[in-house]
Every structure is written in C-alpha cells, then in structure tokens.
Design a protein around this motif. Structure first.
Motif, PDB file in Angstrom:
ATOM      1  N   ALA A 107       0.856  -1.812   0.422  1.00  0.00           N
ATOM      2  CA  ALA A 107       0.115   0.101   0.061  1.00  0.00           C
ATOM      3  C   ALA A 107       0.923   1.276  -0.004  1.00  0.00           C
ATOM      4  N   ASP A 108       2.314   1.251   0.555  1.00  0.00           N
ATOM      5  CA  ASP A 108       2.857   2.435  -0.017  1.00  0.00           C
ATOM      6  C   ASP A 108       3.724   2.248  -1.183  1.00  0.00           C
ATOM      7  N   GLY A 109       3.230   1.961  -1.617  1.00  0.00           N
ATOM      8  CA  GLY A 109       4.418   1.917  -2.652  1.00  0.00           C
ATOM      9  C   GLY A 109       5.178   1.205  -3.124  1.00  0.00           C
ATOM     10  N   GLY A 110       5.389   0.095  -2.503  1.00  0.00           N
ATOM     11  CA  GLY A 110       7.004  -0.468  -2.360  1.00  0.00           C
ATOM     12  C   GLY A 110       6.687  -1.754  -3.090  1.00  0.00           C
ATOM     13  N   GLU A 189      11.566 -11.585  -1.119  1.00  0.00           N
ATOM     14  CA  GLU A 189      11.080 -11.100  -0.275  1.00  0.00           C
ATOM     15  C   GLU A 189      11.397  -9.919   0.886  1.00  0.00           C
ATOM     16  N   ASN A 190      11.356  -8.802   0.643  1.00  0.00           N
ATOM     17  CA  ASN A 190      11.758  -7.915   0.349  1.00  0.00           C
ATOM     18  C   ASN A 190      11.439  -7.562   2.285  1.00  0.00           C
ATOM     19  N   SER A 191      12.078  -6.681   2.648  1.00  0.00           N
ATOM     20  CA  SER A 191      11.721  -6.601   4.501  1.00  0.00           C
ATOM     21  C   SER A 191      11.654  -5.541   3.647  1.00  0.00           C
ATOM     22  N   ALA A 192      10.776  -4.916   5.122  1.00  0.00           N
ATOM     23  CA  ALA A 192      10.359  -3.472   5.418  1.00  0.00           C
ATOM     24  C   ALA A 192      11.141  -2.187   5.946  1.00  0.00           C
ATOM     25  N   PRO A 193      11.481  -1.344   5.693  1.00  0.00           N
ATOM     26  CA  PRO A 193      10.437  -0.367   4.405  1.00  0.00           C
ATOM     27  C   PRO A 193      10.992  -0.952   2.568  1.00  0.00           C
TER      28      PRO A 193
END
Length: 268
Positions: A107-110, A189-193
């Motif tokens: 949702a944050d565009g990432g 899988e990426n980590s946030a952010p």
C-alpha cells in the motif's frame, strides 16, 4: 582498452575464451577489435574466429550462441563478476517452456515480494540447477531474502549490496536427464520499508515459449497509469497503455531474447 573508452571485465573475457558466451553487441565487437591490436594480431583475426552470427527468430528451441550473461542489465560488468562465482554451465541446456512471475506491491508503493514458477526442459543429461539474478535499483536498501518453494533448494548465493545484486543457485531435487522437465517455484521477499516500486521487468537471455507477468497492487493504493512494454534484443520497444486495477498482467508467447515488463505512475 580503458584508455580508448572500452572496459571489459575479466569474467567476460573468460566467458568469451571458454565459449560460454560470445561478443555480439556493438560495444563487445569494438572490444574484440581493440584486443586484436593489444595482442598484435592481424585485423579481423579474432572476429573471423567467432563464426557466423547466431540465428534470429521469435522462437528457437535451441540457441547455439546466446547473448552474453549480462547483456540486458544496466551494469554488465558487476553482474558478470557476481555470476562468475556460481555455476551457469547448464543454463543454455535448459529450454524455458513456461514462466509465471507475480509481483506484490504494498500500500505504500513498495515491492513487497515476488513469486516465480517455471517449467524447464533439459536438452542434455546433467542440468541440476537454475541461477537467479536479481537487481535492486535502490542500492542503499537491504537485499531480499530468497526462498525455494518447490522442487529446488538453495545452493551458492552471492550478495553484492553495494551493487544491489543477488545471485543464487536453485538446485533441483536431482540432475535431469535429456528431455526431462522440472517445475520449480521460488520467492524473493523484501524487508520493510520496502524498496519503491514503479516498474518491473524480466530479462530473457534465452527464449521462453510462454511468459506470464502479473503485478498485484494493494487495493488501498492503485497507480494512476500503467504501461506494458516489451523489447526484443536490439529492436525498438513496444509499449501499450493498460487500465490500472488491483492487478494487471501480460502474456508473451515465443519471446526473447529481450525484456518484458510493466511501469506505472503513482501520481499524475
């Protein structure tokens, strides 16, 4: 050669010498011409030894001489250097029958994660792995975690955070026999952010019979515009506007070598 504005990595020279890849791009052919001078060989000697150029076409079940490993990447030398630490000898003996990529955008565009399913066929006895190459545009962010999901396990992994590069071997359950097929699945899988996402593309060094690409957006935030594009080898890009929605997809048949992807805008 550098003094004349041409740079070729040691890994690339090794691939050319061993026959794992061949120079075909304009820059590569310029490098070969300069090498003739450096080695004090008659003009045209090395170029003549390359033989006829590789066959072209929308689909080739086998490509006798393929593009260089990093032909479609923005920093070929960095990719070739990382790839030199894994085993890609079986790459050209695996026919790409089908590949399905799903990219999940938060949702944050990432770019939250990426899932890939592929069907490969062995054209000789012995292929036992598939090599994944992943590049992050944002080099100050951590590289994603790669997870084998079906019919594969993790082999050697090369992490180059400064270059935004991850290269990994996915080992099959066992070596394949000629004509045998395998279905593998893995995810990144990426980590946030999460790294900002406004595009995704798959690079094909060798042809694929069927490629399906899905971009899955979070319903809480959809792009205002989206374009599907493709580019075969050195041909011009073909782009088509698509209606933004919860997910967009494209299907390419008998595609490659080249690149296929989507790009989108979050604001007008």
């Amino acid at each position: 050669m550098r003094a004349q504005g041409v740079s070729v990595s040691l890994a690339t020279l090794s691939y050319w010498q061993s026959g794992r890849s061949r120079p075909e791009r304009r820059e590569s052919m310029t490098a070969v011409e300069l090498l003739e001078g450096v080695l004090e060989l008659p003009a045209g000697r090395l170029i003549a030894s390359l033989g006829p150029p590789r066959r072209r076409g929308r689909w080739l079940s086998t490509v006798p001489v393929s593009p260089e490993v990093a032909a479609f990447w923005p920093r070929p030398d960095a990719v070739e250097d990382a790839v030199s630490e894994v085993d890609i000898r079986w790459d050209e003996r695996l026919t790409r029958i089908s590949q399905h990529d799903r990219v999940f955008v938060s949702a944050d565009g990432g770019e939250r994660s990426y899932h890939s399913r592929q069907v490969l066929r062995a054209e000789a006895d012995g292929p036992d792995r598939w090599v994944v190459i992943m590049h992050l545009d944002e080099h100050d962010r951590p590289l994603p975690t790669i997870r084998p999901l079906r019919h594969c396990r993790l082999g050697r992994t090369v992490l180059r955070p400064a270059d935004g590069l991850l290269v990994a071997e996915l080992m099959f359950d066992r070596p394949l026999r000629k004509g045998e097929t395998v279905i593998t699945e893995h995810e990144l899988e990426n980590s946030a952010p999460y790294p900002p996402a406004d595009n995704y593309e798959r690079k094909f060094r060798l042809p694929v019979r069927e490629f399906v690409l899905e971009i899955c957006f979070d319903p809480a935030r959809l792009p205002v515009s989206c374009v599907r594009y493709s580019r075969l080898d050195a041909a011009d890009e073909i782009a088509q506007q698509v209606e933004p929605s919860g997910s967009v997809h494209g299907v390419a048949l008998n595609f490659g070598p080249g690149r296929y992807g989507f790009r989108w805008d979050w604001q007008k």
